[in-house]
Design an enzyme around this catalytic site. Structure first.
Site, mmCIF file in Angstrom:
data_model
loop_
_atom_site.group_PDB
_atom_site.id
_atom_site.type_symbol
_atom_site.label_atom_id
_atom_site.label_comp_id
_atom_site.label_asym_id
_atom_site.label_seq_id
_atom_site.Cartn_x
_atom_site.Cartn_y
_atom_site.Cartn_z
ATOM 1 N N ARG A 196 25.327 84.396 104.011
ATOM 2 C CA ARG A 196 25.143 83.675 105.242
ATOM 3 C C ARG A 196 25.864 84.275 106.573
ATOM 4 O O ARG A 196 27.177 84.655 106.203
ATOM 5 C CB ARG A 196 25.002 82.366 105.265
ATOM 6 C CG ARG A 196 26.284 81.496 104.992
ATOM 7 C CD ARG A 196 26.340 80.125 105.009
ATOM 8 N NE ARG A 196 27.470 79.462 104.690
ATOM 9 C CZ ARG A 196 28.661 79.285 105.531
ATOM 10 N NH1 ARG A 196 28.612 79.757 106.514
ATOM 11 N NH2 ARG A 196 29.586 78.721 104.806
ATOM 12 N N GLU B 208 14.255 110.042 102.928
ATOM 13 C CA GLU B 208 15.446 111.065 102.785
ATOM 14 C C GLU B 208 16.521 110.255 101.576
ATOM 15 O O GLU B 208 17.308 110.989 100.830
ATOM 16 C CB GLU B 208 16.413 111.207 103.805
ATOM 17 C CG GLU B 208 16.785 109.774 104.565
ATOM 18 C CD GLU B 208 15.723 109.355 105.701
ATOM 19 O OE1 GLU B 208 16.256 108.836 106.720
ATOM 20 O OE2 GLU B 208 14.526 109.911 105.596
ATOM 21 N N GLU C 298 44.522 103.001 115.460
ATOM 22 C CA GLU C 298 43.634 102.132 114.981
ATOM 23 C C GLU C 298 43.112 102.234 113.583
ATOM 24 O O GLU C 298 42.612 101.329 112.563
ATOM 25 C CB GLU C 298 42.436 101.938 115.893
ATOM 26 C CG GLU C 298 41.390 103.296 115.950
ATOM 27 C CD GLU C 298 41.674 104.331 116.925
ATOM 28 O OE1 GLU C 298 40.846 105.048 117.296
ATOM 29 O OE2 GLU C 298 43.012 104.145 117.325
ATOM 30 N N HIS D 291 45.406 108.291 116.679
ATOM 31 C CA HIS D 291 44.414 107.113 116.662
ATOM 32 C C HIS D 291 45.031 106.051 115.767
ATOM 33 O O HIS D 291 45.026 106.056 114.626
ATOM 34 C CB HIS D 291 43.145 107.544 116.090
ATOM 35 C CG HIS D 291 42.218 108.275 116.902
ATOM 36 N ND1 HIS D 291 41.227 107.773 117.911
ATOM 37 C CD2 HIS D 291 42.200 109.530 117.313
ATOM 38 C CE1 HIS D 291 40.737 108.688 118.484
ATOM 39 N NE2 HIS D 291 41.335 109.699 118.289
ATOM 40 N N GLN E 153 11.316 90.355 98.727
ATOM 41 C CA GLN E 153 10.375 90.432 97.485
ATOM 42 C C GLN E 153 9.738 92.024 97.679
ATOM 43 O O GLN E 153 9.833 92.629 96.626
ATOM 44 C CB GLN E 153 9.086 89.621 97.568
ATOM 45 C CG GLN E 153 9.561 88.180 97.323
ATOM 46 C CD GLN E 153 8.172 87.069 97.350
ATOM 47 O OE1 GLN E 153 7.342 87.601 96.796
ATOM 48 N NE2 GLN E 153 8.482 86.044 97.956
ATOM 49 N N CYS F 227 44.334 108.853 122.395
ATOM 50 C CA CYS F 227 43.900 110.117 122.396
ATOM 51 C C CYS F 227 43.229 110.606 123.785
ATOM 52 O O CYS F 227 44.235 110.827 124.484
ATOM 53 C CB CYS F 227 42.601 110.241 121.341
ATOM 54 S SG CYS F 227 42.172 111.941 120.944
ATOM 55 N N LEU F 228 41.993 110.646 124.149
ATOM 56 C CA LEU F 228 41.657 111.006 125.344
ATOM 57 C C LEU F 228 42.110 109.801 126.376
ATOM 58 O O LEU F 228 42.399 110.460 127.606
ATOM 59 C CB LEU F 228 40.003 111.083 125.603
ATOM 60 C CG LEU F 228 39.527 111.357 126.711
ATOM 61 C CD1 LEU F 228 39.856 112.740 127.442
ATOM 62 C CD2 LEU F 228 37.859 111.193 126.900
ATOM 63 N N GLU G 114 28.218 102.704 97.875
ATOM 64 C CA GLU G 114 27.454 102.122 98.791
ATOM 65 C C GLU G 114 26.383 103.217 99.207
ATOM 66 O O GLU G 114 26.682 104.410 99.543
ATOM 67 C CB GLU G 114 27.904 101.430 99.932
ATOM 68 C CG GLU G 114 26.950 101.098 101.072
ATOM 69 C CD GLU G 114 27.504 100.838 102.536
ATOM 70 O OE1 GLU G 114 26.809 100.895 103.435
ATOM 71 O OE2 GLU G 114 28.718 100.978 102.571
ATOM 72 N N ARG H 230 40.844 118.198 120.081
ATOM 73 C CA ARG H 230 41.275 119.645 120.190
ATOM 74 C C ARG H 230 42.598 119.782 121.426
ATOM 75 O O ARG H 230 43.459 120.669 121.112
ATOM 76 C CB ARG H 230 39.925 120.278 120.722
ATOM 77 C CG ARG H 230 38.899 120.419 119.550
ATOM 78 C CD ARG H 230 37.873 121.338 120.211
ATOM 79 N NE ARG H 230 36.654 121.401 119.129
ATOM 80 C CZ ARG H 230 35.886 120.416 119.017
ATOM 81 N NH1 ARG H 230 35.657 119.642 120.109
ATOM 82 N NH2 ARG H 230 34.820 120.682 118.033
ATOM 83 N N LYS I 138 12.131 83.128 105.304
ATOM 84 C CA LYS I 138 10.951 83.598 104.511
ATOM 85 C C LYS I 138 11.693 84.838 103.607
ATOM 86 O O LYS I 138 12.353 85.614 103.747
ATOM 87 C CB LYS I 138 10.218 84.574 105.677
ATOM 88 C CG LYS I 138 9.323 83.649 106.585
ATOM 89 C CD LYS I 138 8.403 82.854 105.793
ATOM 90 C CE LYS I 138 7.442 82.179 106.765
ATOM 91 N NZ LYS I 138 6.523 81.118 106.089
ATOM 92 N N THR I 139 11.222 84.626 102.583
ATOM 93 C CA THR I 139 11.312 85.369 101.393
ATOM 94 C C THR I 139 10.534 86.818 101.018
ATOM 95 O O THR I 139 11.002 87.713 100.170
ATOM 96 C CB THR I 139 11.432 84.769 99.900
ATOM 97 O OG1 THR I 139 10.093 84.330 99.628
ATOM 98 C CG2 THR I 139 12.254 83.509 100.200
#
Length: 544
Positions: free
Chosen positions: A239, A149, A515, A513, A192, A386-387, A140, A468, A187-188
């Site tokens: 969609r 850039e 998650e 973490h 394009q 964490c925090l 990606e 840290r 709208k296309t």
């Protein structure tokens, strides 16, 4: 077979969902039995997103090997259900840093160092470096077509397409089809023009994914095909969906994976999506709901806590439920005087569980501490990450142990009670980038603790870190005397990883973490137990 390469670019505007599209395509191809990996190339000049503001960039996702990466790697891991590495995220900053370092060391033998071939060669090398262990590599490219850039990355794609067999290379362009309500039609033209930008630099997409809030008519699809030179059957409608986990299903309904396999001349068979369809059904038709307060200072940016939000969704789905997230900006709560309880009541009256996530810096800290005190005293299920864990330690020290003005040295370097402090080797660090305890570390679970039960009797687990400051062991015995339980430790350096409260229904703080390791069909056990407790709290307290 030769390694196959899929490049995914975006056009018109950013944040269209290239990461979800890439992850969904990877999921489908992996279900076919192929070894798939996904990598993200970002055109910005930061070496990594580690020091970028969450308001600008969203969360920083951390891999097992300690790389601070783009949040899209979180989507990749969740959909592929496999860990990725630092090799899966490249920035323009890394590329230019490598080329300039090579030039200073004389690697280019006095040649003039230029974008072509030196920058593009470095990018192409990074495109291919995962080929040894992969059948299919999905790459990606961040940003949108036409960005200054991003031009070296586009040129590298053009070159690599020229160098390899046509059946080993596939380019997908994801673009926007806006719906204009005043005109009552999609709208296309933006699509394009987006493809024109790609073709100007020598890239002809093999497939389009057209993001739209509405279904597209056959006439619109035919028009898109005609003016972009993409075969009609390869114009895919992306969609809007109620849940991101429906995207692979929508793609498969349009035979997306089959079309890619046909191009690559590799085997395709019908994909079993029954597990994913069950998950989507639960998401669309939940049997119950719970309300969780997510209390942080970055809540104004929807991607700042992306993995936390997804982990809550995963845990809710385990119980056929929906997690309604109420975002509370702790920076807006009064941060210098004691926050009145009626103010907290107003924010938390309909809440079944409270989560305080990670973060950095002083802003919003006193708001977090006040909310944690409320959760502890009202016996509301609480999870601090964490925090959030560190704030729970500070709150407990101040209000249970009587250590007035206890704090972290991150917030008050002169505090008399530094219950959160730097490790000795961290005190010598001056540069902020990449200097934290990053990546996966073992956590030994303490026998008899709630954490051991949550992890179903495991003695050691591996979890990812990004911080840290640590629990200060000088205060450890005092905390234990007042009822705090240590649920897990990193034994090599004797660091506290998990804190618990013995006299609370669910009060867990993790230095790591969790998650980052949650998956749609395998929610992280800490999040799963947290939501289970939220459901029970709602039943017992009749909180609507």
């Amino acid at each position: 077979m030769n390694t196959k390469y899929i490049f995914i670019t975006g056009g018109v505007v950013s944040s269209l969902g290239k990461g979800i599209a890439s992850a969904s395509i990877g999921f489908l191809l992996k279900q076919l039995g192929y070894k798939v990996t996904i990598q993200k190339f970002d055109p910005y000049l930061n070496v990594d997103p580690g020091t970028m503001s969450p308001f600008q960039h969203g969360e920083v996702f951390v891999t097992d090997d300690g790389a601070e990466t783009d949040l899209d790697l979180g989507h990749y891991e969740r959909f592929l259900d496999q860990p990725l590495s630092q090799a899966c995220n490249t920035t323009a900053g890394q590329v230019y840093d490598t080329v300039i370092t090579n030039e200073r060391r004389g690697k280019y033998l006095g040649k003039t160092v230029q974008t072509i071939p030196h920058i593009t060669d470095e990018i192409k090398m990074r495109f291919k470096r995962l080929s040894k262990d992969s059948d299919i590599i999905i790459t990606e490219i961040g940003g949108t077509a036409g960005d200054i850039e991003g031009l070296p990355f586009g040129e590298a794609i053009r070159q690599i397409g020229l160098e390899m067999d046509r059946h080993d290379f596939f380019c997908i362009h994801l673009t926007l089809i806006p719906y204009i309500s005043a005109a009552g039609e999609c709208k296309t033209k933006p699509t394009q023009h987006s493809v024109v930008k790609l073709r100007e630099i020598g890239i002809q997409p093999d497939m389009l994914i057209c993001r739209s809030e509405k279904s597209l008519s056959q006439a619109a699809l035919t028009k898109i095909s005609l003016f972009t030179n993409v075969p009609l059957q390869n114009v895919i409608v992306g969609r809007d969906a109620e849940t991101i986990y429906e995207i692979p299903i929508l793609f498969e309904e349009q035979a997306l994976a089959k079309k890619i396999c046909n191009h690559f001349q590799i085997k395709y068979s019908e994909i079993d999506l029954s597990g994913l369809k069950q998950l989507v059904h639960k998401a669309k038709f939940p049997e119950q709901t719970v309300n969780v307060a997510l209390c942080g200072k970055y809540v104004r940016h929807q991607d700042a806590y992306k993995s936390v939000v997804e982990s809550l969704i995963h845990a809710g789905l385990k119980f056929s439920g929906k997690v309604n997230i109420k975002y509370i900006d702790t920076d807006k709560l009064h941060s210098h005087e004691k926050i009145r309880e009626d103010t907290l009541e107003k924010h938390l009256k309909d809440i079944h569980a409270i989560l305080v996530p990670g973060g950095f810096g002083l802003r919003g800290i006193e708001g977090k501490i006040s909310i944690i005190k409320y959760a502890r005293e009202k016996n509301i299920p609480f999870l601090g990450i964490c925090l959030g864990m560190q704030c729970a330690v500070i709150e407990f020290a101040r209000n249970v142990m009587g250590l007035e003005n206890a704090n972290s040295t991150e917030f008050d370097a002169k505090t008399l009670h530094p219950v959160i402090n730097l490790m000795k080797d961290q005190k010598e660090v001056k540069n902020k980038g990449g200097t934290m305890r990053l990546g996966a570390y073992p956590c030994n679970l303490i026998a008899g603790s709630q954490s051991e039960k949550i992890y179903e009797g495991q003695h050691q687990v591996s979890e990812r870190h990004r911080h840290r400051y640590e629990f200060n062991n000088d205060f450890l015995e005092k905390f234990k005397e007042k009822g705090m339980v240590i649920g897990g430790k990193y034994l090599e350096k004797n660091l506290v990883e998990i804190i618990e409260l013995a006299n609370h229904r669910f009060f867990i703080g993790t230095q790591f973490h969790p998650e980052f390791k949650s998956r749609p069909l395998k929610p992280h056990p800490v999040f799963a137990k947290f939501i289970e407790e939220a459901i029970e709290y709602k039943k017992e307290n009749h909180v609507l």
